[in-house]
Motif scaffolding. Structure first.
Motif, PDB file in Angstrom:
ATOM      1  N   SER A 219       4.337   8.004  -6.103  1.00 39.98           N
ATOM      2  CA  SER A 219       3.572   8.419  -7.267  1.00 39.98           C
ATOM      3  C   SER A 219       2.153   7.847  -7.187  1.00 39.98           C
ATOM      4  O   SER A 219       1.919   6.811  -6.559  1.00 39.98           O
ATOM      5  CB  SER A 219       4.256   7.953  -8.555  1.00 39.98           C
ATOM      6  OG  SER A 219       4.382   6.543  -8.572  1.00 39.98           O
ATOM      7  N   PRO A 220       1.188   8.515  -7.828  1.00 42.63           N
ATOM      8  CA  PRO A 220      -0.208   8.099  -7.700  1.00 42.63           C
ATOM      9  C   PRO A 220      -0.573   6.978  -8.666  1.00 42.63           C
ATOM     10  O   PRO A 220       0.036   6.817  -9.727  1.00 42.63           O
ATOM     11  CB  PRO A 220      -0.980   9.378  -8.030  1.00 42.63           C
ATOM     12  CG  PRO A 220      -0.092  10.087  -9.008  1.00 42.63           C
ATOM     13  CD  PRO A 220       1.320   9.795  -8.554  1.00 42.63           C
ATOM     14  N   ALA A 221      -1.578   6.215  -8.302  1.00 43.14           N
ATOM     15  CA  ALA A 221      -2.197   5.213  -9.168  1.00 43.14           C
ATOM     16  C   ALA A 221      -3.702   5.423  -9.097  1.00 43.14           C
ATOM     17  O   ALA A 221      -4.244   5.721  -8.037  1.00 43.14           O
ATOM     18  CB  ALA A 221      -1.833   3.799  -8.723  1.00 43.14           C
ATOM     19  N   VAL A 222      -4.363   5.285 -10.231  1.00 44.41           N
ATOM     20  CA  VAL A 222      -5.812   5.467 -10.318  1.00 44.41           C
ATOM     21  C   VAL A 222      -6.443   4.167 -10.789  1.00 44.41           C
ATOM     22  O   VAL A 222      -5.948   3.534 -11.725  1.00 44.41           O
ATOM     23  CB  VAL A 222      -6.168   6.616 -11.283  1.00 44.41           C
ATOM     24  CG1 VAL A 222      -7.673   6.856 -11.294  1.00 44.41           C
ATOM     25  CG2 VAL A 222      -5.431   7.891 -10.890  1.00 44.41           C
ATOM     26  N   VAL A 223      -7.537   3.787 -10.142  1.00 45.30           N
ATOM     27  CA  VAL A 223      -8.193   2.502 -10.403  1.00 45.30           C
ATOM     28  C   VAL A 223      -9.666   2.723 -10.729  1.00 45.30           C
ATOM     29  O   VAL A 223     -10.343   3.534 -10.090  1.00 45.30           O
ATOM     30  CB  VAL A 223      -8.078   1.569  -9.170  1.00 45.30           C
ATOM     31  CG1 VAL A 223      -8.883   0.295  -9.374  1.00 45.30           C
ATOM     32  CG2 VAL A 223      -6.619   1.243  -8.884  1.00 45.30           C
ATOM     33  N   ALA A 224     -10.163   2.011 -11.720  1.00 39.80           N
ATOM     34  CA  ALA A 224     -11.592   1.985 -12.026  1.00 39.80           C
ATOM     35  C   ALA A 224     -12.003   0.559 -12.329  1.00 39.80           C
ATOM     36  O   ALA A 224     -11.362  -0.120 -13.144  1.00 39.80           O
ATOM     37  CB  ALA A 224     -11.923   2.893 -13.211  1.00 39.80           C
ATOM     38  N   VAL A 225     -13.052   0.085 -11.674  1.00 39.67           N
ATOM     39  CA  VAL A 225     -13.586  -1.261 -11.874  1.00 39.67           C
ATOM     40  C   VAL A 225     -15.065  -1.118 -12.201  1.00 39.67           C
ATOM     41  O   VAL A 225     -15.803  -0.416 -11.501  1.00 39.67           O
ATOM     42  CB  VAL A 225     -13.415  -2.139 -10.622  1.00 39.67           C
ATOM     43  CG1 VAL A 225     -13.925  -3.554 -10.888  1.00 39.67           C
ATOM     44  CG2 VAL A 225     -11.959  -2.170 -10.168  1.00 39.67           C
ATOM     45  N   ALA A 246     -14.366  -6.268  -4.369  1.00 40.33           N
ATOM     46  CA  ALA A 246     -13.226  -7.158  -4.139  1.00 40.33           C
ATOM     47  C   ALA A 246     -12.062  -6.816  -5.055  1.00 40.33           C
ATOM     48  O   ALA A 246     -10.901  -6.787  -4.616  1.00 40.33           O
ATOM     49  CB  ALA A 246     -13.661  -8.609  -4.347  1.00 40.33           C
ATOM     50  N   ALA A 247     -12.341  -6.569  -6.331  1.00 36.94           N
ATOM     51  CA  ALA A 247     -11.267  -6.240  -7.269  1.00 36.94           C
ATOM     52  C   ALA A 247     -10.603  -4.920  -6.889  1.00 36.94           C
ATOM     53  O   ALA A 247      -9.369  -4.798  -6.923  1.00 36.94           O
ATOM     54  CB  ALA A 247     -11.821  -6.166  -8.690  1.00 36.94           C
ATOM     55  N   ASN A 248     -11.400  -3.938  -6.519  1.00 36.30           N
ATOM     56  CA  ASN A 248     -10.856  -2.640  -6.137  1.00 36.30           C
ATOM     57  C   ASN A 248      -9.970  -2.757  -4.897  1.00 36.30           C
ATOM     58  O   ASN A 248      -8.857  -2.214  -4.856  1.00 36.30           O
ATOM     59  CB  ASN A 248     -12.004  -1.670  -5.875  1.00 36.30           C
ATOM     60  CG  ASN A 248     -11.527  -0.298  -5.460  1.00 36.30           C
ATOM     61  OD1 ASN A 248     -10.940   0.434  -6.251  1.00 36.30           O
ATOM     62  ND2 ASN A 248     -11.777   0.064  -4.204  1.00 36.30           N
ATOM     63  N   GLU A 249     -10.437  -3.471  -3.906  1.00 31.96           N
ATOM     64  CA  GLU A 249      -9.670  -3.625  -2.668  1.00 31.96           C
ATOM     65  C   GLU A 249      -8.348  -4.338  -2.932  1.00 31.96           C
ATOM     66  O   GLU A 249      -7.299  -3.945  -2.406  1.00 31.96           O
ATOM     67  CB  GLU A 249     -10.503  -4.401  -1.644  1.00 31.96           C
ATOM     68  CG  GLU A 249      -9.811  -4.598  -0.311  1.00 31.96           C
ATOM     69  CD  GLU A 249     -10.679  -5.348   0.691  1.00 31.96           C
ATOM     70  OE1 GLU A 249     -10.190  -5.605   1.812  1.00 31.96           O
ATOM     71  OE2 GLU A 249     -11.840  -5.673   0.355  1.00 31.96           O
ATOM     72  N   TYR A 250      -8.385  -5.374  -3.782  1.00 33.68           N
ATOM     73  CA  TYR A 250      -7.165  -6.115  -4.064  1.00 33.68           C
ATOM     74  C   TYR A 250      -6.170  -5.250  -4.837  1.00 33.68           C
ATOM     75  O   TYR A 250      -4.973  -5.246  -4.543  1.00 33.68           O
ATOM     76  CB  TYR A 250      -7.474  -7.382  -4.857  1.00 33.68           C
ATOM     77  CG  TYR A 250      -6.284  -8.303  -4.964  1.00 33.68           C
ATOM     78  CD1 TYR A 250      -6.122  -9.362  -4.080  1.00 33.68           C
ATOM     79  CD2 TYR A 250      -5.292  -8.096  -5.929  1.00 33.68           C
ATOM     80  CE1 TYR A 250      -5.007 -10.190  -4.155  1.00 33.68           C
ATOM     81  CE2 TYR A 250      -4.175  -8.909  -5.998  1.00 33.68           C
ATOM     82  CZ  TYR A 250      -4.043  -9.960  -5.108  1.00 33.68           C
ATOM     83  OH  TYR A 250      -2.931 -10.769  -5.172  1.00 33.68           O
ATOM     84  N   LEU A 251      -6.670  -4.518  -5.827  1.00 34.07           N
ATOM     85  CA  LEU A 251      -5.783  -3.678  -6.623  1.00 34.07           C
ATOM     86  C   LEU A 251      -5.086  -2.633  -5.758  1.00 34.07           C
ATOM     87  O   LEU A 251      -3.877  -2.408  -5.888  1.00 34.07           O
ATOM     88  CB  LEU A 251      -6.570  -2.997  -7.736  1.00 34.07           C
ATOM     89  CG  LEU A 251      -6.856  -3.852  -8.985  1.00 34.07           C
ATOM     90  CD1 LEU A 251      -7.871  -3.163  -9.881  1.00 34.07           C
ATOM     91  CD2 LEU A 251      -5.565  -4.126  -9.746  1.00 34.07           C
ATOM     92  N   LEU A 252      -5.844  -1.985  -4.892  1.00 34.83           N
ATOM     93  CA  LEU A 252      -5.246  -0.958  -4.037  1.00 34.83           C
ATOM     94  C   LEU A 252      -4.134  -1.542  -3.169  1.00 34.83           C
ATOM     95  O   LEU A 252      -3.043  -0.984  -3.069  1.00 34.83           O
ATOM     96  CB  LEU A 252      -6.325  -0.321  -3.161  1.00 34.83           C
ATOM     97  CG  LEU A 252      -7.351   0.564  -3.871  1.00 34.83           C
ATOM     98  CD1 LEU A 252      -8.354   1.106  -2.868  1.00 34.83           C
ATOM     99  CD2 LEU A 252      -6.661   1.701  -4.605  1.00 34.83           C
TER     100      LEU A 252
END
Length: 462
Positions: A219-225, A246-252
């Motif tokens: 299932s997909p996950a969407v991230v916004a920082v 850094a936050a985006n890379e860690y979340l993914l």
């Protein structure tokens, strides 16, 4: 755009960010011609309070509510990175759960700034905002022979006569030229974001990252920082860019491993903080134990949102915000974050109402930020489970200064935002620019879809 760690912002050189003294005509370090610098705006952007005090919170329930049924998420450890049991709430049930086990205070009737006295011309949402006409000092078309632009050089956008040197400044008038980050747009289908320098500042110190990931079950996950640089700290644009990346890379990476998103959110903010801390430099000869060795270190705020598997998880430090607006507009919109700011501290302590607090010149002094000189890092996280489709807005104060109340923010959001997130982000940035554009402005728009339930199932209506 956040400012420095003090009660009053220290003016800095646009060329090298060296602190300036009153009356300086040229920078003593790089020689920048300060007469070419536009006057300081008369707005009140975010300040950082030089105080270890944390926002005072009102009493809240000791234990979070149990997670609603139907949240299908890979089993977490039971607690997030801060040791808080994981749970979720409906967005309209604000106050929501914070990462320290307390609940976010309600924001009913959020204070609304008065409309500007003289609205600016409307900005087309389909293009970058017009910065205005250039001074009529010299027309390069009538320049004398021999003054043609060297091959590959650019003409100054300010004086229209000088050529731009390799450092990005006009050799004639000294003005800094538009940078790549002055206006940035990105759309990934499930999320879109727009960032703009605004109409008063010489550079954009906001940064954002948007991305999508696949969870272990496919299932997909969407991230916004979204990050907002502390403008009179050293290299705030680098701080915000480093934190967002850094936050985006860690979340993914964490989401793809199956980490619960609230735990991943908490730890991603810690990773962003480490990234900003690494930008701090120590002057040669400074003792390691000197408490002032990180003075004026690069700093920024951060706010993030993750939409995954029916959950909406937000995390933040500072005064950037997340808003929830239902598609049908029948349910109430909500602000899902609580500012780390002087104004929020005064309201939480019961010393002022929101109108009084935000009218004070200290209102935007922030009490939490990322940076080597931050007193104590306390990431906030909250999780929600919307029961209807809607739109999540992640933005800096460059936007919400012109749409302070949740109802005002909802009115500014186009009705088709879920279908056209990039257009919605462009319209919201235009709303801030039309209102004066005193600050950098950044907004990410994440549509939140709710899977239709089978026949005979009840759908809760707030």
């Amino acid at each position: 755009m956040s400012q420095n760690h003090g009660s009053a912002a220290v003016p800095t050189c646009p060329g090298c960010t060296e602190p300036l003294e009153s009356g300086d005509l040229f920078c003593g370090v790089c020689g920048y011609d300060l007469s070419a610098v536009p006057p300081r705006p008369d707005d009140h952007p975010t300040l950082v309070m030089n105080s270890p005090a944390q926002p005072v919170r009102q009493g809240r329930p000791e234990q979070p509510a149990a997670p609603p049924a139907g949240t299908h998420w890979p089993a977490a450890t039971g607690k997030d990175g801060s040791g808080t049991p994981v749970s979720a709430h409906l967005p309209d049930e604000v106050p929501g759960l914070d990462s320290d086990g307390t609940r976010i205070g309600a924001h009913a009737g959020d204070f609304e700034l008065p409309a500007p006295a003289a609205p600016r011309p409307a900005v087309s949402p389909d293009r970058a905002p017009d910065r205005g006409t250039a001074p009529a000092s010299a027309d390069p078309r009538t320049a004398a022979p021999g003054t043609a632009s060297p091959a590959g050089s650019k003409l100054c956008v300010a004086c229209r006569a000088g050529h731009v040197d390799p450092d990005g400044y006009c050799e004639n008038c000294g003005h800094a030229q538009p940078r790549e980050r002055d206006h940035v747009e990105r759309e990934l289908g499930a999320v879109a974001a727009v960032s703009d320098r605004g109409l008063r500042h010489h550079r954009n110190e906001d940064a954002f990252a948007v991305s999508t990931a696949a969870l272990p079950d496919g299932s997909p996950a969407v991230v916004a920082v979204v990050c907002d640089g502390v403008s009179s700290a050293t290299r705030p644009d680098e701080a915000s860019a480093a934190a967002a990346a850094a936050a985006n890379e860690y979340l993914l990476a964490a989401l793809e491993r199956g980490t619960h998103p609230q735990q991943a959110m908490h730890e991603s903010i810690l990773a962003a903080a480490e990234s900003v801390n690494s930008l701090a430099t120590v002057r040669p000869g400074t003792p390691e134990h000197d408490p002032h060795r990180h003075q004026n270190a690069p700093a920024c705020t951060i706010v993030s949102a993750v939409v995954a598997n029916g959950l909406l998880v937000v995390g933040w430090i500072g005064d950037s915000r997340v808003y929830w607006v239902p598609d049908d507009r029948e349910g109430p919109p909500a602000r899902l974050t609580e500012d780390d700011s002087w104004a929020a501290q005064m309201v939480a302590a019961g010393l002022m109402n929101e109108a009084e607090a935000y009218a004070d010149e200290r209102a935007h002094a922030i009490t939490g930020w990322l940076g080597a000189d931050a007193y104590e890092l306390e990431p906030h996280t909250a999780s929600f489970k919307p029961d209807r489709p809607g739109v999540v807005l992640v933005c800096t104060d460059g936007l919400w200064n012109y749409a302070e109340g949740v109802d005002e923010m909802a009115r500014a959001l186009p009705a088709d935002a879920a279908r056209r997130p990039l257009h919605a982000a462009q319209v919201l940035v235009g709303h801030a620019l039309d209102g004066g554009g005193h600050d950098n402005v950044t907004v990410a728009v994440l549509p939140f879809a709710v899977e239709p339930r089978g026949a005979g199932s009840d759908r809760r209506t707030p």
